[in-house]
Scaffold this active site. Structure first.
Site, PDB file in Angstrom:
ATOM      1  N   GLN A 275       2.917   9.955   1.363  1.00 54.36           N
ATOM      2  CA  GLN A 275       4.211   9.253   1.318  1.00 54.36           C
ATOM      3  C   GLN A 275       5.031   9.622   0.085  1.00 54.36           C
ATOM      4  O   GLN A 275       6.227   9.301   0.028  1.00 54.36           O
ATOM      5  CB  GLN A 275       4.007   7.737   1.353  1.00 54.36           C
ATOM      6  CG  GLN A 275       3.458   7.231   2.685  1.00 54.36           C
ATOM      7  CD  GLN A 275       3.330   5.732   2.668  1.00 54.36           C
ATOM      8  OE1 GLN A 275       2.326   5.205   2.212  1.00 54.36           O
ATOM      9  NE2 GLN A 275       4.350   5.045   3.152  1.00 54.36           N
TER      10      GLN A 275
ATOM     11  N   HIS B 253      -2.608   7.151   7.197  1.00 48.47           N
ATOM     12  CA  HIS B 253      -1.628   8.084   6.618  1.00 48.47           C
ATOM     13  C   HIS B 253      -2.291   9.411   6.245  1.00 48.47           C
ATOM     14  O   HIS B 253      -1.663  10.469   6.334  1.00 48.47           O
ATOM     15  CB  HIS B 253      -1.001   7.491   5.351  1.00 48.47           C
ATOM     16  CG  HIS B 253       0.204   6.634   5.596  1.00 48.47           C
ATOM     17  ND1 HIS B 253       1.347   7.103   6.187  1.00 48.47           N
ATOM     18  CD2 HIS B 253       0.457   5.331   5.296  1.00 48.47           C
ATOM     19  CE1 HIS B 253       2.253   6.127   6.241  1.00 48.47           C
ATOM     20  NE2 HIS B 253       1.734   5.046   5.716  1.00 48.47           N
TER      21      HIS B 253
ATOM     22  N   CYS C 279       5.939  -0.301   7.030  1.00 47.13           N
ATOM     23  CA  CYS C 279       5.552   0.864   6.236  1.00 47.13           C
ATOM     24  C   CYS C 279       6.738   1.275   5.378  1.00 47.13           C
ATOM     25  O   CYS C 279       7.871   1.283   5.865  1.00 47.13           O
ATOM     26  CB  CYS C 279       5.161   2.007   7.176  1.00 47.13           C
ATOM     27  SG  CYS C 279       4.715   3.528   6.328  1.00 47.13           S
ATOM     28  N   LEU C 280       6.479   1.606   4.111  1.00 47.44           N
ATOM     29  CA  LEU C 280       7.565   2.004   3.216  1.00 47.44           C
ATOM     30  C   LEU C 280       8.256   3.287   3.698  1.00 47.44           C
ATOM     31  O   LEU C 280       9.398   3.541   3.331  1.00 47.44           O
ATOM     32  CB  LEU C 280       7.044   2.186   1.784  1.00 47.44           C
ATOM     33  CG  LEU C 280       6.543   0.914   1.094  1.00 47.44           C
ATOM     34  CD1 LEU C 280       5.960   1.245  -0.276  1.00 47.44           C
ATOM     35  CD2 LEU C 280       7.650  -0.125   0.964  1.00 47.44           C
TER      36      LEU C 280
ATOM     37  N   HIS D 166      -4.302   1.024   7.617  1.00 52.08           N
ATOM     38  CA  HIS D 166      -2.961   1.619   7.641  1.00 52.08           C
ATOM     39  C   HIS D 166      -2.881   2.815   6.683  1.00 52.08           C
ATOM     40  O   HIS D 166      -2.384   3.885   7.051  1.00 52.08           O
ATOM     41  CB  HIS D 166      -1.935   0.545   7.262  1.00 52.08           C
ATOM     42  CG  HIS D 166      -0.519   1.030   7.178  1.00 52.08           C
ATOM     43  ND1 HIS D 166       0.452   0.632   8.055  1.00 52.08           N
ATOM     44  CD2 HIS D 166       0.097   1.881   6.315  1.00 52.08           C
ATOM     45  CE1 HIS D 166       1.602   1.227   7.741  1.00 52.08           C
ATOM     46  NE2 HIS D 166       1.406   1.983   6.676  1.00 52.08           N
ATOM     47  N   GLU D 167      -3.381   2.616   5.463  1.00 55.19           N
ATOM     48  CA  GLU D 167      -3.251   3.682   4.449  1.00 55.19           C
ATOM     49  C   GLU D 167      -4.154   4.861   4.766  1.00 55.19           C
ATOM     50  O   GLU D 167      -3.764   6.020   4.568  1.00 55.19           O
ATOM     51  CB  GLU D 167      -3.530   3.129   3.047  1.00 55.19           C
ATOM     52  CG  GLU D 167      -2.605   2.005   2.590  1.00 55.19           C
ATOM     53  CD  GLU D 167      -1.124   2.292   2.789  1.00 55.19           C
ATOM     54  OE1 GLU D 167      -0.708   3.465   2.714  1.00 55.19           O
ATOM     55  OE2 GLU D 167      -0.377   1.335   3.040  1.00 55.19           O
TER      56      GLU D 167
ATOM     57  N   GLY E 122       0.827  -1.201   0.000  1.00 54.44           N
ATOM     58  CA  GLY E 122       0.000   0.000   0.000  1.00 54.44           C
ATOM     59  C   GLY E 122       0.857   1.244   0.000  1.00 54.44           C
ATOM     60  O   GLY E 122       2.022   1.210   0.417  1.00 54.44           O
TER      61      GLY E 122
END
Ligand code: NI
Length: 166
Positions: free
Chosen positions: A51, A134, A88-89, A130-131, A46
């Protein structure tokens, strides 16, 4: 399409609240295409627009069943609990044990502005939560029961393989 730079934890942009998308135009489509490519290149499941430094309510998710695009997403229902590892990226090399709903549904718009509903279980439910976090400036670290290093994460994966668990 182009690979965009993924912002890392410590950058203020990850802590800001993203604005709703009002124009479903070529600029949005370019962002979506770039985000999908950036996510794939980074082997992520994701990616949210902040991000890549864009404070708009745009998310892409791919849990292995194709790319899901979500514009202005909101969780509309959640059930159960799944406590598990999450990364997480924007937080490379660290994982956390995070409690998420076992099932979740989100309403959103597609790239043309049409209303859609996405329902998910397990990893997809986790990714939806999660997304969308953000977009509110929240990172999984904020709600993790505890954080794990890359070594700990590797040990956990090995232990699961040995016991034959998923
Ligand atoms: Ni993330």
């Amino acid at each position: 399409m182009a690979i965009r730079n993924i912002v890392k934890e410590g950058d203020e942009v990850l802590r800001k609240i993203s604005k709703p998308v009002t124009k479903f135009d070529e600029r949005l489509w370019q962002l979506l295409d770039d985000m999908a490519e950036t996510m794939a290149e980074a082997n992520g499941v994701g990616l949210a627009a902040p991000q890549v430094g864009i404070l708009r309510r745009v998310v892409v998710i791919d849990v292995g069943e194709g790319v899901i695009e979500l514009i202005n997403p909101q969780i509309i229902s959640a059930a159960g609990e799944d406590v598990g590892p999450e990364g997480c990226l924007s937080v490379p090399g660290e994982w956390g044990i995070v409690a998420r709903p076992e099932k979740a549904a989100a309403k959103a718009q597609d790239r043309n502005g049409k209303e859609i509903v996405v329902e998910g279980e397990g990893l997809l439910a986790r990714a939806l939560c999660h997304e969308i976090d953000h977009l509110e400036g929240r990172l999984f670290r904020d709600i993790a029961q505890r954080m794990m290093s890359a070594e700990e994460m590797q040990e956990m994966e090995q232990a699961e393989q040995e016991t034959g668990e998923e």
